[in-house]
Enzyme design. Structure first.
Site, PDB file in Angstrom:
ATOM      1  N   GLU A 140       0.782  -1.364  -0.010  1.00  0.00           N
ATOM      2  CA  GLU A 140      -0.124  -0.384  -0.016  1.00  0.00           C
ATOM      3  C   GLU A 140       0.675   1.476   0.058  1.00  0.00           C
ATOM      4  O   GLU A 140       0.821   1.859   1.179  1.00  0.00           O
ATOM      5  CB  GLU A 140      -0.649  -0.175   1.419  1.00  0.00           C
ATOM      6  N   HIS A 233     -12.324   7.681  14.767  1.00  0.00           N
ATOM      7  CA  HIS A 233     -10.965   7.347  15.458  1.00  0.00           C
ATOM      8  C   HIS A 233     -10.296   7.664  15.274  1.00  0.00           C
ATOM      9  O   HIS A 233      -9.030   7.771  16.024  1.00  0.00           O
ATOM     10  CB  HIS A 233     -10.791   5.935  15.828  1.00  0.00           C
ATOM     11  N   ARG A 235      -6.333  10.087  14.997  1.00  0.00           N
ATOM     12  CA  ARG A 235      -6.332  10.458  15.648  1.00  0.00           C
ATOM     13  C   ARG A 235      -6.583  12.624  15.236  1.00  0.00           C
ATOM     14  O   ARG A 235      -6.472  13.479  16.932  1.00  0.00           O
ATOM     15  CB  ARG A 235      -4.506  10.292  16.260  1.00  0.00           C
ATOM     16  N   HIS A 266     -14.192   2.354  19.106  1.00  0.00           N
ATOM     17  CA  HIS A 266     -13.348   1.720  18.667  1.00  0.00           C
ATOM     18  C   HIS A 266     -12.939   1.285  20.486  1.00  0.00           C
ATOM     19  O   HIS A 266     -13.105   1.838  21.271  1.00  0.00           O
ATOM     20  CB  HIS A 266     -12.284   3.292  18.421  1.00  0.00           C
TER      21      HIS A 266
END
Length: 434
Positions: A140, A233, A235, A266
Site C-alpha cells: 500500500e 477514531h 488521531r 473504537h
C-alpha cells in the site's frame, strides 16, 4: 505455513494494528500457500488480540507477539519499543546483521521485510530492517496528502517508508504517480490493487454472527430497515472534530427515527467515551463494542451508507456497494473521491448532516452512488504480489499490473476537462484537444 528449514525463502511480515492485519492477511496467506516462500509473521503487540483475531480468519498465527506495555504511550515510546523488540527478535533468530551487498545470505535469513501502509509500527519496522540491510517491501505504497500534519503521524510515516523501501506495491496508478513525482524509480513501483479488497473477499465467505446483543434484531432482518454504519477514531479528529461528528449523528437520529445508526466504538476509551457520552439515549442509535473484522464486513455490506474517518473503509465499502461519507478534512485516497464512491465532507456538523440527508432523501442519488465502480482493486492484489516476488526471485513470468496503466482523471485535467465530465459519446468533446 511451510516447515522451518524448508528450501523456501523466508519472508518477514511485521504487523502492528488491526487495519494492517486485515490488509496483510491475504498476502500472508498467498505467500504461505505458494511453493517458493515461507512467511514469518511478527505482531508488534500494538493491537495484539485484534491482530491475532484477524489473522486467525485464514488460519494464520503470528510466529511471535511482542509484549507491549498497557496504558498510555507516546509515539516515540512506541517507535523505540518496536525497533528494539524487532531488532532483538532478528538477532536471536538469525544472528547479527548481514553486510550490505554480501552474498549469499546466511541460511534462513529473510529475503525481505514486508510492512504495510502508514502506522508507527510499519515505519519503525522499516527503519529496523534498513539498519540490518534487509530489503523492505512497502505494501500500500504511494498514498499522499502531502501535508505531514494531516493525517498525523501517518503521512510522514508513509514518506519515511518510501525513502527506505526497495519495492513499492502501489494500489493504484495515481499512487505510483505520487512516488515517481517524489523521485522514486518508476521501475521499482508495481501497481497491484489494494489487498483490502482481497481481505474483504475472504471475510465475505463467512456469514459471521453479530456478537453484540444490540444487533440481534439484524440477524433476521431482510434489509427493510435503513442502516447507517458509523466509525470515528483517527488521531487528527480527537477533541472538537470528534464531538462535532457525534453531534451530527445524534441530530440525524432525531430527524430520521426510522433509520438505524450503528456506531462501532473504537477500543481507545478516549474516543469511545466521547461518542458514548454524546449519543447515549437515542433509541435508534446502537453503540456497539469493537467488532471483529468478519462481522463488521457483514455490517458494512448491510449498510445503506457509512459515515467514517477510516482509510480502510473508504477502500472496502465500495466493493460492497456501500457509499462513504468521509469525515476528514483531507484524504490520501483521492481515487474514491474522483470515482464518486467517497464524498469528503469534513467534520462540520451541518456539512455531515447535509451530505447524509442527500443519500437518505434521494433514492436516485443513493442508487447512483451504490453503482459506482471501486477504483481500489478487484480482489486479486495478493496473487499479483506473489507473482511479482516469484519474478524477482526466480525470473518466472512477469505479472500484469492492476488497472488501465494510466489515470483517466490526469488525462482529462491535462486536456482542460473536469474529471466529473464523463461518458461522452460520438468522439472527443468539442475543444477537448485544445
Amino acid at each position: 505455513m511451510a516447515p522451518e528449514g524448508s528450501e523456501n525463502l523466508n519472508a518477514l511480515f511485521v504487523v502492528g494494528t488491526r487495519p494492517e492485519a486485515i490488509k496483510m492477511l491475504p498476502l500472508i496467506a498467498a505467500v504461505r500457500d505458494s511453493q517458493w516462500f515461507h512467511p514469518i509473521v511478527v505482531s508488534t503487540g500494538q493491537h495484539a488480540e485484534l491482530v491475532a483475531e484477524v489473522l486467525a480468519i485464514d488460519g494464520i498465527t503470528p510466529d511471535v507477539t511482542f509484549d507491549m506495555p498497557k496504558g498510555p504511550r507516546g509515539l516515540n515510546d512506541l517507535f523505540a519499543k518496536v525497533m528494539l523488540d524487532l531488532n532483538q527478535f532478528l538477532l536471536d533468530r538469525f544472528g547479527p546483521p548481514r553486510k550490505a551487498n554480501v552474498a549469499p545470505y546466511p541460511e534462513g535469513y529473510p529475503s525481505a521485510c514486508f510492512v504495510h501502509g502508514d502506522t508507527t509500527s510499519a515505519a519503525a519496522a522499516a527503519l529496523t530492517a534498513f539498519h540490518r540491510h534487509l530489503p523492505v517491501v512497502h505494501v500500500e505504497a504511494g498514498l499522499r496528502t502531502s501535508d505531514t500534519l494531516s493525517p498525523f503521524p501517518e503521512e510522514l510515516n508513509r514518506q519515511l517508508i518510501s525513502r527506505i523501501a526497495a519495492l513499492h506495491l502501489a494500489p493504484t496508478i495515481n499512487n505510483k504517480a505520487n512516488l515517481v513525482r517524489e523521485g522514486i524509480d518508476y521501475a521499482r513501483v508495481f501497481v497491484t490493487g489494494n489487498t483490502a479488497i482481497d481481505a474483504l473477499r475472504i471475510a465475505a465467505e463467512h456469514r459471521t454472527p453479530y456478537t453484540d446483543p444490540l444487533l440481534a434484531d439484524l440477524e433476521d432482518d431482510e434489509g427493510t430497515t435503513p442502516v447507517v454504519t458509523v466509525t470515528a477514531h483517527r488521531r487528527e479528529n480527537w477533541g472538537q472534530p470528534l464531538s462535532r461528528i457525534a453531534d451530527a449523528v445524534g441530530l440525524l437520529a432525531d430527524q430520521y427515527p426510522h433509520v438505524r445508526f450503528v456506531v462501532a466504538l473504537h477500543p481507545n476509551p478516549e474516543v469511545a467515551d466521547v461518542l458514548r457520552g454524546r449519543l447515549f439515549g437515542h433509541d435508534n442509535v446502537s453503540l456497539v463494542a469493537p467488532m471483529g473484522y468478519a462481522e463488521f464486513a457483514r455490517l458494512l455490506r448491510r449498510a445503506t451508507f457509512a459515515i467514517t474517518d477510516s482509510g480502510g473503509i473508504q477502500e472496502e465499502a465500495p466493493s460492497l456497494g456501500t457509499p462513504v461519507l468521509c469525515v476528514r478534512d483531507t484524504t490520501e485516497r483521492q481515487e474514491g473521491v474522483s470515482a464518486g464512491t467517497v464524498e469528503l465532507v469534513g467534520t462540520d456538523t451541518v456539512d455531515i448532516i447535509e451530505a447524509a440527508r442527500r443519500l437518505l432523501d434521494d433514492p436516485a442519488e443513493l442508487a447512483d452512488r451504490r453503482a459506482r465502480r471501486n477504483p481500489y482493486g478487484d480482489g486479486h492484489a495478493a496473487e499479483r504480489i506473489v507473482k511479482a516476488l516469484e519474478y524477482i526471485a526466480y525470473s518466472t513470468e512477469a505479472p500484469t499490473s492492476f488497472g488501465p496503466g494510466f489515470a483517466r482523471s490526469a488525462v482529462l485535467r491535462a486536456g482542460g476537462r473536469d474529471s466529473e465530465q464523463i461518458g461522452f459519446e460520438g468522439g472527443w468533446p468539442e475543444g477537448w484537444a485544445g
